[in-house]
Scaffold this motif. Structure first.
Motif, PDB file in Angstrom:
ATOM      1  N   GLY A 186       0.710  -1.130   0.008  1.00  0.00           N
ATOM      2  CA  GLY A 186       0.088  -0.039  -0.017  1.00  0.00           C
ATOM      3  C   GLY A 186       0.922   1.260  -0.331  1.00  0.00           C
ATOM      4  N   ILE A 187       2.040   1.274   0.856  1.00  0.00           N
ATOM      5  CA  ILE A 187       2.910   2.496   1.021  1.00  0.00           C
ATOM      6  C   ILE A 187       3.596   2.566  -0.565  1.00  0.00           C
ATOM      7  CG2 ILE A 187       4.798   3.480   2.148  1.00  0.00           C
ATOM      8  CD1 ILE A 187       3.911   1.821   4.445  1.00  0.00           C
ATOM      9  N   GLY A 188       3.859   1.327  -0.989  1.00  0.00           N
ATOM     10  CA  GLY A 188       4.671   1.751  -2.308  1.00  0.00           C
ATOM     11  C   GLY A 188       3.889   2.099  -3.218  1.00  0.00           C
ATOM     12  N   MET A 189       2.688   1.484  -3.655  1.00  0.00           N
ATOM     13  CA  MET A 189       1.632   1.896  -4.646  1.00  0.00           C
ATOM     14  C   MET A 189       1.303   3.389  -4.436  1.00  0.00           C
ATOM     15  SD  MET A 189       0.003   0.876  -7.179  1.00  0.00           S
ATOM     16  CE  MET A 189      -1.312   1.609  -8.037  1.00  0.00           C
ATOM     17  N   GLY A 190       0.995   3.770  -3.165  1.00  0.00           N
ATOM     18  CA  GLY A 190       0.541   5.048  -2.723  1.00  0.00           C
ATOM     19  C   GLY A 190       1.619   6.086  -3.125  1.00  0.00           C
ATOM     20  N   LEU A 191       2.978   5.847  -2.693  1.00  0.00           N
ATOM     21  CA  LEU A 191       3.951   6.839  -2.959  1.00  0.00           C
ATOM     22  C   LEU A 191       4.188   7.073  -4.463  1.00  0.00           C
ATOM     23  CD1 LEU A 191       6.327   6.320   0.065  1.00  0.00           C
ATOM     24  CD2 LEU A 191       4.564   7.931  -0.165  1.00  0.00           C
ATOM     25  N   ILE A 238      -0.360  12.073 -19.166  1.00  0.00           N
ATOM     26  CA  ILE A 238      -0.191  11.088 -18.356  1.00  0.00           C
ATOM     27  C   ILE A 238       0.611   9.968 -18.541  1.00  0.00           C
ATOM     28  CG2 ILE A 238      -1.335   9.715 -16.503  1.00  0.00           C
ATOM     29  CD1 ILE A 238      -3.736  11.783 -16.697  1.00  0.00           C
ATOM     30  N   ALA A 239       0.105   9.381 -19.712  1.00  0.00           N
ATOM     31  CA  ALA A 239       1.020   8.019 -20.156  1.00  0.00           C
ATOM     32  C   ALA A 239       2.416   8.300 -20.443  1.00  0.00           C
ATOM     33  CB  ALA A 239       0.285   7.498 -21.364  1.00  0.00           C
ATOM     34  N   ALA A 240       2.841   9.509 -21.050  1.00  0.00           N
ATOM     35  CA  ALA A 240       4.230   9.783 -21.247  1.00  0.00           C
ATOM     36  C   ALA A 240       4.873  10.114 -19.943  1.00  0.00           C
ATOM     37  CB  ALA A 240       4.123  10.930 -22.342  1.00  0.00           C
ATOM     38  N   PHE A 241       4.161  10.801 -19.120  1.00  0.00           N
ATOM     39  CA  PHE A 241       4.624  11.153 -17.831  1.00  0.00           C
ATOM     40  C   PHE A 241       5.223   9.864 -16.906  1.00  0.00           C
ATOM     41  CE2 PHE A 241       4.761  12.268 -13.190  1.00  0.00           C
ATOM     42  CZ  PHE A 241       5.530  13.244 -13.195  1.00  0.00           C
ATOM     43  N   VAL A 242       4.130   8.935 -16.852  1.00  0.00           N
ATOM     44  CA  VAL A 242       4.406   7.701 -16.257  1.00  0.00           C
ATOM     45  C   VAL A 242       5.439   6.882 -16.789  1.00  0.00           C
ATOM     46  CG1 VAL A 242       3.466   5.621 -15.452  1.00  0.00           C
ATOM     47  CG2 VAL A 242       2.220   7.578 -15.432  1.00  0.00           C
ATOM     48  N   THR A 243       5.640   6.767 -18.121  1.00  0.00           N
ATOM     49  CA  THR A 243       6.587   6.033 -18.976  1.00  0.00           C
ATOM     50  C   THR A 243       7.946   6.731 -18.524  1.00  0.00           C
ATOM     51  OG1 THR A 243       5.005   5.846 -20.403  1.00  0.00           O
ATOM     52  CG2 THR A 243       7.175   5.109 -21.138  1.00  0.00           C
ATOM     53  N   ILE A 244       7.936   7.874 -18.661  1.00  0.00           N
ATOM     54  CA  ILE A 244       9.232   8.720 -18.404  1.00  0.00           C
ATOM     55  C   ILE A 244       9.823   8.453 -16.961  1.00  0.00           C
ATOM     56  CG2 ILE A 244      10.490  10.916 -18.113  1.00  0.00           C
ATOM     57  CD1 ILE A 244       8.688  11.968 -20.602  1.00  0.00           C
ATOM     58  N   VAL A 245       8.829   8.537 -16.015  1.00  0.00           N
ATOM     59  CA  VAL A 245       9.412   8.381 -14.555  1.00  0.00           C
ATOM     60  C   VAL A 245       9.841   6.858 -14.498  1.00  0.00           C
ATOM     61  CG1 VAL A 245       8.394   7.946 -12.170  1.00  0.00           C
ATOM     62  CG2 VAL A 245       7.875   9.866 -13.464  1.00  0.00           C
ATOM     63  N   ASP A 246       8.932   5.912 -15.229  1.00  0.00           N
ATOM     64  CA  ASP A 246       9.255   4.307 -15.280  1.00  0.00           C
ATOM     65  C   ASP A 246      10.780   4.460 -15.560  1.00  0.00           C
ATOM     66  OD1 ASP A 246       8.905   1.653 -14.997  1.00  0.00           O
ATOM     67  OD2 ASP A 246       8.389   1.529 -17.017  1.00  0.00           O
ATOM     68  N   LYS A 247      11.063   5.016 -16.807  1.00  0.00           N
ATOM     69  CA  LYS A 247      12.444   4.606 -17.501  1.00  0.00           C
ATOM     70  C   LYS A 247      13.459   5.215 -16.634  1.00  0.00           C
ATOM     71  CE  LYS A 247      11.250   2.928 -21.596  1.00  0.00           C
ATOM     72  NZ  LYS A 247      11.745   1.575 -21.840  1.00  0.00           N
ATOM     73  N   LEU A 248      13.270   6.487 -16.160  1.00  0.00           N
ATOM     74  CA  LEU A 248      14.230   7.009 -15.322  1.00  0.00           C
ATOM     75  C   LEU A 248      14.536   6.310 -13.914  1.00  0.00           C
ATOM     76  CD1 LEU A 248      13.381  10.853 -15.582  1.00  0.00           C
ATOM     77  CD2 LEU A 248      15.347   9.638 -16.550  1.00  0.00           C
ATOM     78  N   MET A 249      13.471   5.798 -13.501  1.00  0.00           N
ATOM     79  CA  MET A 249      13.736   4.899 -12.024  1.00  0.00           C
ATOM     80  C   MET A 249      14.598   3.686 -12.357  1.00  0.00           C
ATOM     81  SD  MET A 249      10.276   5.201 -10.003  1.00  0.00           S
ATOM     82  CE  MET A 249      10.660   3.774  -8.896  1.00  0.00           C
ATOM     83  N   ALA A 250      14.222   3.063 -13.725  1.00  0.00           N
ATOM     84  CA  ALA A 250      14.968   1.785 -13.983  1.00  0.00           C
ATOM     85  C   ALA A 250      16.390   2.115 -14.180  1.00  0.00           C
ATOM     86  CB  ALA A 250      14.296   1.238 -15.302  1.00  0.00           C
ATOM     87  N   ALA A 251      16.788   3.343 -14.847  1.00  0.00           N
ATOM     88  CA  ALA A 251      18.179   3.626 -15.201  1.00  0.00           C
ATOM     89  C   ALA A 251      19.096   4.060 -13.966  1.00  0.00           C
ATOM     90  CB  ALA A 251      18.368   4.718 -16.328  1.00  0.00           C
ATOM     91  N   VAL A 265      11.532  -2.761  -6.574  1.00  0.00           N
ATOM     92  CA  VAL A 265      10.490  -2.992  -5.760  1.00  0.00           C
ATOM     93  C   VAL A 265       9.268  -2.295  -6.244  1.00  0.00           C
ATOM     94  CG1 VAL A 265       9.968  -2.368  -3.365  1.00  0.00           C
ATOM     95  CG2 VAL A 265      12.335  -2.727  -3.964  1.00  0.00           C
ATOM     96  N   LEU A 266       9.103  -1.094  -6.537  1.00  0.00           N
ATOM     97  CA  LEU A 266       7.876  -0.294  -7.039  1.00  0.00           C
ATOM     98  C   LEU A 266       7.716  -0.631  -8.417  1.00  0.00           C
ATOM     99  CD1 LEU A 266       8.574   3.152  -5.594  1.00  0.00           C
ATOM    100  CD2 LEU A 266       7.347   1.060  -4.463  1.00  0.00           C
TER     101      LEU A 266
END
Lengths: 202, 207
Positions: B37-42, B75-88, B96-97
């Motif tokens: 819950g915390i992970g998804m929420g943050l 929204i989709a572009a923003f989420v994908t960018i966050v996803d890629k930056l986090m992965a890198a 984890v998230l």
């Protein structure tokens, strides 16, 4: 009429800007992500077959043969573990369909016909349920440690010895199915050309 | 409305889960354990703030007729960018998230707030709303997670990915696995929603 043009142009500009940004971000993150994944995979190979010094892929022809055989169709890669020039076992990379995702796992089998380790590389099973198959309680259980590659494994619900994760039989079954494919490869290996076949190409 | 009021509004008065009843799909799926819950929420909070700010910035540019497709793209572009930056750059945290991030794209709280709030408000207020709604979502998920993890597994705060074993409150054999399964999610959510409504009605009746 002018306003229709405006709608189209705004939507097109936003789409183009979003795609452009994605391309840009992807161009500098993709190599980093790839390097990290390669590193993580190398670590995982060491984890499932620790006795090997280096790992050598089977030839593309051998892999293609595995893929066309429905018994081992999920195996995407096999590496022979080699120590001091002699093979000590194999690591199979297997993809198995779980409950909500493709589960990618590595299965290590020693030359002495022992399951040396299993690591889940990737999965998107239900968090808290199916995802528990990555936990030590499931993946390092006694039934797997003393498994015999000469025989397929089964989860307890199907009458086997592997204790499935409670409430996640399908995910557990998928992992066991992946291990079984590696076992079948091991058996075909022994039947085909006897042990040591992996060293024939140097 | 002041910024602190907007934030409080997201957490209490218009809590996305308990009052707006938005984003039920991730709520039911992820509230198995407190840590989930915390992970998804943050993760959702970060995306909410980002998408709210972007939508607010673009509110004068985007014509009314095509606003929904525009929001979806943003929204989709923003989420994908966050996803890629986090992965890198933070691969540990991404591992984890990572499973939550694709779920966020389809979380209707994000689109809901873009449409209902950010598209009509200044950037600062949109940011405050994203923060409040995100925290409200995090708290609601964690609250449901406490109930379901406790009764479903007998533990609290297990976070295996961080190597934290959590607390065992009672033996696994006494746990009711149904609470960790989808029916448990519906039962818990239903009882909590009913309880909150009952509490609010009583409070309203007195004053």
């Amino acid at each position: 009429v002018r306003s229709y043009w405006r709608l189209t142009i705004v939507l097109a500009v936003i789409s183009a800007a979003a795609s452009g940004l994605l391309v840009l971000v992807n161009s500098f993150t993709a190599p980093k992500i790839f390097a990290y994944q390669a590193q993580a995979e190398a670590d995982a190979y060491r984890q499932v077959l620790p006795q090997a010094e280096r790992y050598q892929s089977l030839s593309p022809a051998q892999l293609a043969k595995l893929r066309t055989n429905p018994e081992t169709a999920g195996i995407s890669n096999v590496k022979a573990g080699i120590k001091a020039g002699r093979p000590v076992g194999w690591v199979c990379k297997v993809v198995s369909h779980g409950y909500s995702s493709d589960i990618k796992l590595l299965v290590g089998i020693g030359q002495d016909a022992r399951l040396t380790g299993v690591v889940i590389l990737e999965q998107s099973e239900t968090p808290g349920l199916g995802s528990e198959v990555t936990g030590a309680e499931f993946i390092r259980q006694a039934a797997l440690k003393k498994a015999d590659p000469q025989q397929d494994l089964q989860v307890n619900k199907d009458g086997g010895t592997v204790q499935a994760v409670a409430g996640a039989t399908i995910s557990s079954r998928a992992v066991v199915h992946g291990i079984n494919q590696a076992f079948r490869f091991f058996r075909s290996r022994a039947a085909d050309s006897g042990p040591g076949a992996a060293t024939t190409r140097k | 409305m002041s910024f602190s009021k907007i934030i409080k509004n997201g957490i209490v008065d218009e809590n996305p889960t308990f009052r707006l009843v938005l984003g039920m799909c991730p709520t039911l799926a992820v509230s198995v354990a407190v840590f989930n819950g915390i992970g998804m929420g943050l993760a959702a909070t970060v995306v909410l703030i980002g998408s709210n700010v972007l939508v607010s910035l673009l509110r004068k540019v985007i014509p009314d007729e095509v606003r929904i497709p525009c929001y979806v793209i943003v929204i989709a572009a923003f989420v994908t960018i966050v996803d890629k930056l986090m992965a890198a750059y933070i691969p540990g945290l991404h591992e984890v998230l990572g499973i939550f991030i694709p779920l966020i794209v389809v979380n209707c709280i994000i689109l809901g707030r873009a449409e209902a709030f950010a598209s009509k408000q200044t950037v600062g207020r949109a940011l405050a709303d994203g923060l409040g709604m995100g925290l409200g979502f995090t708290l609601a998920l964690s609250f449901l997670g406490v109930i379901r993890e406790l009764f479903g597994a007998g533990t609290l705060l297990v976070a295996k990915d961080f190597g934290f074993a959590g607390f065992r409150i009672f033996a696994k054999e006494h746990a009711a696995k149904i609470m960790a399964l989808p029916p448990g999610a519906f039962i818990t959510l239903g009882l909590v929603l009913g309880g909150l409504n009952w509490f609010n009605q009583r409070k309203g009746g007195k004053s």
